[in-house]
Design an enzyme around this catalytic site. Structure first.
Site, PDB file in Angstrom:
ATOM      1  N   LYS A  61       0.850  -1.188   0.000  1.00 27.44           N
ATOM      2  CA  LYS A  61       0.000   0.000   0.000  1.00 27.44           C
ATOM      3  C   LYS A  61       0.886   1.238   0.000  1.00 27.44           C
ATOM      4  O   LYS A  61       1.492   1.583   1.014  1.00 27.44           O
ATOM      5  CB  LYS A  61      -0.917   0.054   1.211  1.00 27.44           C
ATOM      6  CG  LYS A  61      -2.005   1.141   1.052  1.00 27.44           C
ATOM      7  CD  LYS A  61      -2.675   1.521   2.357  1.00 27.44           C
ATOM      8  CE  LYS A  61      -1.945   2.600   3.105  1.00 27.44           C
ATOM      9  NZ  LYS A  61      -1.951   3.924   2.387  1.00 27.44           N
ATOM     10  N   GLY A  90       6.028   4.949   9.339  1.00 33.21           N
ATOM     11  CA  GLY A  90       5.082   6.050   9.496  1.00 33.21           C
ATOM     12  C   GLY A  90       5.053   6.539  10.928  1.00 33.21           C
ATOM     13  O   GLY A  90       6.041   6.438  11.662  1.00 33.21           O
ATOM     14  N   SER A  91       3.913   7.034  11.343  1.00 28.33           N
ATOM     15  CA  SER A  91       3.801   7.656  12.663  1.00 28.33           C
ATOM     16  C   SER A  91       3.713   6.614  13.775  1.00 28.33           C
ATOM     17  O   SER A  91       3.283   5.470  13.561  1.00 28.33           O
ATOM     18  CB  SER A  91       2.559   8.549  12.717  1.00 28.33           C
ATOM     19  OG  SER A  91       1.379   7.762  12.718  1.00 28.33           O
ATOM     20  N   THR A  92       4.110   7.029  14.973  1.00 28.06           N
ATOM     21  CA  THR A  92       4.017   6.145  16.138  1.00 28.06           C
ATOM     22  C   THR A  92       2.564   5.792  16.437  1.00 28.06           C
ATOM     23  O   THR A  92       2.258   4.643  16.812  1.00 28.06           O
ATOM     24  CB  THR A  92       4.663   6.831  17.354  1.00 28.06           C
ATOM     25  OG1 THR A  92       6.060   7.056  17.076  1.00 28.06           O
ATOM     26  CG2 THR A  92       4.545   5.973  18.609  1.00 28.06           C
ATOM     27  N   GLU A  93       1.659   6.750  16.265  1.00 33.32           N
ATOM     28  CA  GLU A  93       0.245   6.498  16.556  1.00 33.32           C
ATOM     29  C   GLU A  93      -0.299   5.369  15.680  1.00 33.32           C
ATOM     30  O   GLU A  93      -0.983   4.447  16.167  1.00 33.32           O
ATOM     31  CB  GLU A  93      -0.569   7.768  16.323  1.00 33.32           C
ATOM     32  CG  GLU A  93      -0.297   8.886  17.312  1.00 33.32           C
ATOM     33  CD  GLU A  93       1.024   9.605  17.071  1.00 33.32           C
ATOM     34  OE1 GLU A  93       1.503  10.296  17.993  1.00 33.32           O
ATOM     35  OE2 GLU A  93       1.590   9.461  15.964  1.00 33.32           O
ATOM     36  N   VAL A  94      -0.010   5.394  14.394  1.00 26.92           N
ATOM     37  CA  VAL A  94      -0.487   4.345  13.493  1.00 26.92           C
ATOM     38  C   VAL A  94       0.250   3.043  13.761  1.00 26.92           C
ATOM     39  O   VAL A  94      -0.337   1.952  13.692  1.00 26.92           O
ATOM     40  CB  VAL A  94      -0.334   4.778  12.027  1.00 26.92           C
ATOM     41  CG1 VAL A  94      -0.729   3.638  11.079  1.00 26.92           C
ATOM     42  CG2 VAL A  94      -1.194   6.009  11.743  1.00 26.92           C
ATOM     43  N   GLY A  95       1.531   3.128  14.087  1.00 24.30           N
ATOM     44  CA  GLY A  95       2.287   1.918  14.416  1.00 24.30           C
ATOM     45  C   GLY A  95       1.666   1.150  15.570  1.00 24.30           C
ATOM     46  O   GLY A  95       1.611  -0.087  15.564  1.00 24.30           O
ATOM     47  N   GLU A 102       8.923   1.137  11.740  1.00 19.18           N
ATOM     48  CA  GLU A 102       9.891   2.238  11.769  1.00 19.18           C
ATOM     49  C   GLU A 102       9.065   3.504  11.899  1.00 19.18           C
ATOM     50  O   GLU A 102       8.386   3.911  10.952  1.00 19.18           O
ATOM     51  CB  GLU A 102      10.746   2.220  10.504  1.00 19.18           C
ATOM     52  CG  GLU A 102      11.997   3.085  10.617  1.00 19.18           C
ATOM     53  CD  GLU A 102      11.763   4.489  10.094  1.00 19.18           C
ATOM     54  OE1 GLU A 102      11.529   5.389  10.944  1.00 19.18           O
ATOM     55  OE2 GLU A 102      11.824   4.696   8.880  1.00 19.18           O
ATOM     56  N   CYS A 133      11.861  11.342   9.361  1.00 18.88           N
ATOM     57  CA  CYS A 133      11.614  10.796  10.692  1.00 18.88           C
ATOM     58  C   CYS A 133      12.844  10.904  11.590  1.00 18.88           C
ATOM     59  O   CYS A 133      12.719  11.037  12.805  1.00 18.88           O
ATOM     60  CB  CYS A 133      11.154   9.343  10.593  1.00 18.88           C
ATOM     61  SG  CYS A 133      12.247   8.299   9.614  1.00 18.88           S
ATOM     62  N   GLU A 162       7.107  15.707  17.685  1.00 18.03           N
ATOM     63  CA  GLU A 162       7.648  15.623  16.336  1.00 18.03           C
ATOM     64  C   GLU A 162       6.915  16.631  15.455  1.00 18.03           C
ATOM     65  O   GLU A 162       5.707  16.532  15.262  1.00 18.03           O
ATOM     66  CB  GLU A 162       7.492  14.209  15.775  1.00 18.03           C
ATOM     67  CG  GLU A 162       8.167  14.022  14.440  1.00 18.03           C
ATOM     68  CD  GLU A 162       8.099  12.586  13.930  1.00 18.03           C
ATOM     69  OE1 GLU A 162       9.031  12.162  13.244  1.00 18.03           O
ATOM     70  OE2 GLU A 162       7.101  11.897  14.232  1.00 18.03           O
TER      71      GLU A 162
END
Length: 505
Positions: free
Chosen positions: A181, A234-239, A257, A291, A388
């Site tokens: 994706k 991507g972002s920590t929130e989505v991770g 990552e 990042c 960030e």
């Protein structure tokens, strides 16, 4: 200035065919330099992801063409793909600049880095070996490294080509099949590369690409019971959502990552002109949308005022503009949401007492441009000191002792990277070993190579990119593998190194 490149590929790529989404929905691709739509792309959702997974699953069956292929043949296909990307470098570069807004020089460097990554992993395809083990009793035991299966690769928008190649290279070298994706902000160049898989003669179903949004297509990949591994940047929130989805579905393996708030530490003995330029580039390159950007610049008190002065002078000289203008050093932010977040954080810095020296505003032109911004007198309690920003905002802190700066540098939820500038070997190694981060650059910034693993500590992620065994292999028969946390330290041996994120190309 503008590009005349034709945007040919706008559909989903499944089982070596271009298909419409099952819903018939599309989404717009916005050129961030103008704010205008340049193409409508077919939008994948759960039904399309399921179709792609079934194609990848079939391609991974025991007697399929792909699984019966020799490892050296997989390497030859990757080399063929690398050559096709290089042959089409001009088209891919322009599509990448339309997508992301980054200058052409940065785009071409990113595409060539992708070629380098694919070439490296092509050479590793036939070098994935097991072990023979000594065992008690009348038995013969050995380990066999096997591909894990169908992998879901979720690619970010800031480096859509290099990170795409970073993910597909080791996965294909090991014999996995893929559902990819690309980011909804930057699908154009990735879709063009998808067309090259068929030209390179990869078997049908081995590689599938499903552009769409994170809450739909991304979530479908994360929750799918037939996907054995997800690699996400991507972002920590989505991770965290992806990690939770793994636990709630089939306990799939994950590589994450994620975000960063990397310290950039400048000691009093550093070459000041060089350190100012490196610190500037580490946060201003690609408009701060990195990042591992050096977003917390710690400067020793003895050189603090002079460092701030020179950093402000450099920021005021930075040329920001359209990526197709050869004079541009950096381009716009990727979209309006990113622009608004950056401006909000800049306002918070002013309100919380940081000293704004330059920038701080949206540029008076079309597109999502932010002026290069420099703050001094920043501390860790301010939002700009702990969150960030992902924008061209240099926050400069002051420190007095080595113990103080190590404690401050580690006072963050993140741990992706760090930079150290000093001429003293003992100081550099003391700091490099003490900082809790996955990559430490000494007297250089943002230097990457296919041979070096990359990833973070703490909430900057799980696992490492560019480690083929950690990423997509499993061990069977009598043996299990534990990968310890890995830190890499890169020590620049000369001050003559000119800055370029992809200088090794």
């Amino acid at each position: 200035m503008a590009s005349n490149v034709n945007i040919e590929f706008r559909k989903l790529f499944i089982n070596n065919e271009w298909v419409d989404s099952k819903s018939g929905k599309t989404f717009p691709v916005i050129n961030p330099s103008t704010g205008e739509s340049v193409a409508d792309i077919q939008e994948a959702d759960e039904a399309d992801v399921n179709q792609a997974v079934q194609a990848a699953k079939k391609a991974f069956e025991r007697k399929s063409t792909w699984t019966q292929m020799n490892a050296s043949q997989r390497g030859e296909l990757l080399i063929r793909l690398a050559h096709l990307i290089k042959d089409n470098v001009s088209i891919i570069t322009e599509l990448n600049t339309i997508d992301s807004g980054k200058p052409l020089t940065a785009s071409i460097g990113e595409v060539l880095q992708g070629v380098s990554l694919l070439t490296y992993y092509a050479g590793l395809a036939d070098k994935i070996n097991g072990q023979t083990l000594l065992s008690d009793g009348p038995v013969f035991s050995y380990t066999r490294r096997e591909p894990i299966g169908v992998c879901g690769l979720i690619v970010p928008w800031n480096f859509p080509i290099s990170i795409l190649c970073m993910k597909i290279g080791p996965a294909l070298a090991a014999g996995c099949t893929l559902v990819i994706k690309p980011a909804e902000q930057t699908p154009l160049a990735s879709l063009f590369i998808a067309s090259l898989f068929k030209k390179a003669e990869f078997p049908a179903g081995v590689v599938n690409m499903v552009p769409g949004y994170g809450p739909t297509a991304g979530a479908a990949i994360s929750n799918h019971m037939d996907i054995a591994k997800v690699s996400f940047t991507g972002s920590t929130e989505v991770g965290k959502l992806i990690l939770k989805a793994s636990a709630d579905s089939n306990l799939k393996k994950v590589s994450l990552e994620l975000g960063g708030k990397s310290p950039n530490i400048i000691f009093a003995d550093a070459d000041l002109d060089y350190a100012v330029e490196m610190a500037h580039q580490s946060i201003m390159y690609h408009s701060g949308q990195i990042c591992c950007a050096g977003s917390r610049t710690y400067v020793h008190e003895d050189i603090y005022e002079e460092f701030v002065k020179r950093s402000v002078e450099r920021a005021k000289k930075r040329v920001v503009g359209d990526g197709f203008d050869k004079k541009s050093e950096s381009g716009p932010q990727v979209d309006e949401d990113s622009l608004k977040k950056i401006l909000d954080l800049i306002e918070s810095g002013k309100k919380e007492g940081a000293k704004l020296h330059c920038g701080g505003k949206r540029m008076d032109r079309s597109g999502y441009f932010v002026e290069p911004t420099v703050f001094s007198d920043v501390n860790e309690n301010m939002r700009i000191g702990r969150e960030e920003i992902f924008g061209p905002v240099q926050s400069i802190f002051k420190f007095k002792t080595i113990d103080e700066v190590i404690e401050k540098a580690n006072n963050t939820h993140y741990g992706l990277a760090a930079c150290v500038f000093t001429k003293d070997l003992e100081t550099s190694l003391t700091v490099a070993h003490a900082i809790k981060a996955g990559t430490i650059w000494v007297n250089c910034v943002n230097y990457f190579s296919p041979q070096q693993p990359f990833g973070g500590y703490k909430q900057s992620g799980i696992g490492r990119e560019l480690l083929v065994y950690n990423k997509i292999l499993r061990l069977s028969l009598l043996y299990s593998l534990q990968i310890k946390t890995c830190k890499i330290i890169l020590y620049c041996l000369t001050y003559s190194m000119k800055f370029c994120v992809y200088e090794m190309i």
